[in-house]
Design a protein around this motif. Structure first.
Motif, PDB file in Angstrom:
ATOM      1  N   UNK A  37       0.868  -1.184   0.000  1.00  0.00           N
ATOM      2  CA  UNK A  37       0.000   0.000   0.000  1.00  0.00           C
ATOM      3  C   UNK A  37       0.899   1.227   0.000  1.00  0.00           C
ATOM      4  N   UNK A  46      -3.443   3.778  -1.034  1.00  0.00           N
ATOM      5  CA  UNK A  46      -3.680   3.217  -2.370  1.00  0.00           C
ATOM      6  C   UNK A  46      -3.025   1.849  -2.452  1.00  0.00           C
ATOM      7  N   UNK A  47      -3.775   0.844  -2.874  1.00  0.00           N
ATOM      8  CA  UNK A  47      -3.252  -0.524  -2.973  1.00  0.00           C
ATOM      9  C   UNK A  47      -2.450  -0.718  -4.244  1.00  0.00           C
ATOM     10  N   UNK A  50      -1.303  -7.562  -4.177  1.00  0.00           N
ATOM     11  CA  UNK A  50      -1.014  -8.552  -3.138  1.00  0.00           C
ATOM     12  C   UNK A  50      -0.121  -9.656  -3.699  1.00  0.00           C
ATOM     13  N   UNK A  59      -0.811 -10.457  -7.640  1.00  0.00           N
ATOM     14  CA  UNK A  59      -1.987  -9.829  -8.223  1.00  0.00           C
ATOM     15  C   UNK A  59      -1.790  -8.314  -8.108  1.00  0.00           C
ATOM     16  N   UNK A  61      -2.625  -4.209  -8.861  1.00  0.00           N
ATOM     17  CA  UNK A  61      -3.549  -3.148  -9.225  1.00  0.00           C
ATOM     18  C   UNK A  61      -3.204  -2.768 -10.671  1.00  0.00           C
ATOM     19  N   UNK A  99      -2.349  -9.757   4.959  1.00  0.00           N
ATOM     20  CA  UNK A  99      -3.772  -9.862   4.662  1.00  0.00           C
ATOM     21  C   UNK A  99      -4.341 -11.093   5.352  1.00  0.00           C
ATOM     22  N   UNK A 102      -9.679 -14.537   5.907  1.00  0.00           N
ATOM     23  CA  UNK A 102     -11.124 -14.558   5.732  1.00  0.00           C
ATOM     24  C   UNK A 102     -11.736 -13.347   5.052  1.00  0.00           C
ATOM     25  N   UNK A 103     -11.363 -12.150   5.505  1.00  0.00           N
ATOM     26  CA  UNK A 103     -12.079 -10.969   5.045  1.00  0.00           C
ATOM     27  C   UNK A 103     -11.240  -9.982   4.268  1.00  0.00           C
ATOM     28  N   UNK A 104     -10.076 -10.359   3.856  1.00  0.00           N
ATOM     29  CA  UNK A 104      -9.180  -9.479   3.107  1.00  0.00           C
ATOM     30  C   UNK A 104      -8.688  -8.283   3.906  1.00  0.00           C
ATOM     31  N   UNK A 105      -8.995  -8.238   5.188  1.00  0.00           N
ATOM     32  CA  UNK A 105      -8.522  -7.091   5.940  1.00  0.00           C
ATOM     33  C   UNK A 105      -7.032  -7.228   6.236  1.00  0.00           C
ATOM     34  N   UNK A 106      -6.406  -6.078   6.412  1.00  0.00           N
ATOM     35  CA  UNK A 106      -4.964  -6.014   6.639  1.00  0.00           C
ATOM     36  C   UNK A 106      -4.743  -5.884   8.133  1.00  0.00           C
ATOM     37  N   UNK A 107      -4.366  -7.017   8.768  1.00  0.00           N
ATOM     38  CA  UNK A 107      -4.396  -7.035  10.225  1.00  0.00           C
ATOM     39  C   UNK A 107      -3.095  -6.618  10.889  1.00  0.00           C
ATOM     40  N   UNK A 109       0.633  -4.329  10.024  1.00  0.00           N
ATOM     41  CA  UNK A 109       1.301  -3.447   9.067  1.00  0.00           C
ATOM     42  C   UNK A 109       2.773  -3.250   9.434  1.00  0.00           C
TER      43      UNK A 109
ATOM     44  N   UNK B  33     -16.922  -7.311   2.671  1.00  0.00           N
ATOM     45  CA  UNK B  33     -16.992  -6.702   3.997  1.00  0.00           C
ATOM     46  C   UNK B  33     -16.171  -5.415   4.044  1.00  0.00           C
ATOM     47  N   UNK B  35     -13.793  -2.695   6.170  1.00  0.00           N
ATOM     48  CA  UNK B  35     -12.795  -2.588   7.232  1.00  0.00           C
ATOM     49  C   UNK B  35     -12.503  -1.115   7.488  1.00  0.00           C
ATOM     50  N   UNK B  37      -9.570   1.534   9.285  1.00  0.00           N
ATOM     51  CA  UNK B  37      -8.201   1.680   9.773  1.00  0.00           C
ATOM     52  C   UNK B  37      -8.042   3.068  10.381  1.00  0.00           C
ATOM     53  N   UNK B  47      -5.462  -1.595  12.002  1.00  0.00           N
ATOM     54  CA  UNK B  47      -6.809  -2.130  11.839  1.00  0.00           C
ATOM     55  C   UNK B  47      -7.668  -1.776  13.049  1.00  0.00           C
ATOM     56  N   UNK B  51     -14.483  -7.058   8.938  1.00  0.00           N
ATOM     57  CA  UNK B  51     -15.722  -7.804   8.664  1.00  0.00           C
ATOM     58  C   UNK B  51     -16.949  -7.001   9.096  1.00  0.00           C
ATOM     59  N   UNK B  96      -9.159  -4.035  -8.453  1.00  0.00           N
ATOM     60  CA  UNK B  96      -7.873  -3.491  -8.031  1.00  0.00           C
ATOM     61  C   UNK B  96      -6.937  -4.559  -7.488  1.00  0.00           C
ATOM     62  N   UNK B  97      -7.448  -5.790  -7.308  1.00  0.00           N
ATOM     63  CA  UNK B  97      -6.639  -6.844  -6.672  1.00  0.00           C
ATOM     64  C   UNK B  97      -6.129  -6.402  -5.307  1.00  0.00           C
ATOM     65  N   UNK B  99      -7.402  -3.809  -1.528  1.00  0.00           N
ATOM     66  CA  UNK B  99      -8.388  -2.957  -0.878  1.00  0.00           C
ATOM     67  C   UNK B  99      -8.570  -1.668  -1.695  1.00  0.00           C
TER      68      UNK B  99
END
Lengths: 119, 110
Positions: A37, A46-47, A50, A59, A61, A99, A102-107, A109, B33, B35, B37, B47, B51, B96-97, B99
């Motif tokens: 990011x 901005x991503x 991944x 993958x 952007x 990442x 489950x939810x693609x969140x970035x837990x 950093x 979902x 998120x 930040x 984070x 979800x 975007x592959x 977020x």
């Protein structure tokens, strides 16, 4: 404890190449995508895309495809973001993040790497 | 590139409740979902909500998230001075592959 530790700030000239790193610890490196990011000074997030270390699945952007490359050294649990020819517009702070499955969140950093491209 | 839409700023007094909105599209919030930040000045994002409405360990229950359709919101109750930060919503985008982020909301505690 999960940690992502990034390499230090870089100052480069346009046209130069660069590779910055993100060393992870506290979890199995292969099992999670690493997200890259960027944040231009004073702007939002901005991503870039991944990367999965297990099989080097990348993958991108579409806005960055062909301009940056993701890679890794699995033996040292380190992910890399690479440019072959920097542009002034690449000046930004770059973050790596883990990442979640489950939810693609970035837990988790990294602390960020400031890249400055200036003639 | 397309971003989620957030108000650029929000404010509230200590003890008050504030909400930050985030709107997107069917291709991001509508099918994935949301998120949230939080980013303190000079530091990496962290984070806050995942979800749609779950809090990571260590995030106080003063922070809550909700989603309906292609919109989401973050609520912060019992506002404290240390809540001053930039808040970003995000959702997965297949295009975007990665977020897709909102432009960020700067929260000021008066």
């Amino acid at each position: 404890e999960v940690q992502l530790v990034q390499s230090g700030a870089e100052v480069k000239e346009p046209g130069e190449s660069l590779r910055i790193s993100c060393k992870v610890s506290g979890y199995t490196f292969d099992n999670h995508f690493i997200a890259w990011v960027r944040q231009v000074s004073g702007k939002g997030l901005e991503s870039l895309g991944i990367f999965l270390p297990a099989d080097f699945d990348s993958k991108y952007n579409p806005s960055f495809r062909g301009h940056v490359t993701f890679s890794a050294d699995r033996s040292s649990s380190t992910a890399f973001l690479q440019w072959s020819s920097l542009q002034a517009s690449d000046t930004a702070v770059y973050y790596c993040a883990r990442q979640d499955h489950g939810g693609h969140h970035l837990d988790f950093w990294g602390q960020g790497t400031l890249v400055t491209v200036s003639p | 590139q397309s971003m989620l839409t957030q108000p650029p700023s929000a404010s509230g007094s200590p003890g008050q409740r504030v909400t930050i909105s985030c709107s997107g599209a069917n291709s991001n919030i509508g099918s994935n979902s949301v998120n949230w930040y939080r980013q303190l000045p000079g530091t990496a994002p962290k984070l806050l909500i995942y979800l749609d409405n779950r809090r990571p360990s260590g995030v106080p229950d003063r922070f809550s998230g909700s989603k309906s359709g292609i919109s989401a919101s973050l609520a912060i109750s019992a506002l404290q001075s240390e809540d001053e930060a930039d808040y970003y919503c995000a959702a997965w985008s297949d295009a975007l592959n990665g977020q897709v982020f909102g432009g960020g909301t700067k929260l000021t505690v008066l």
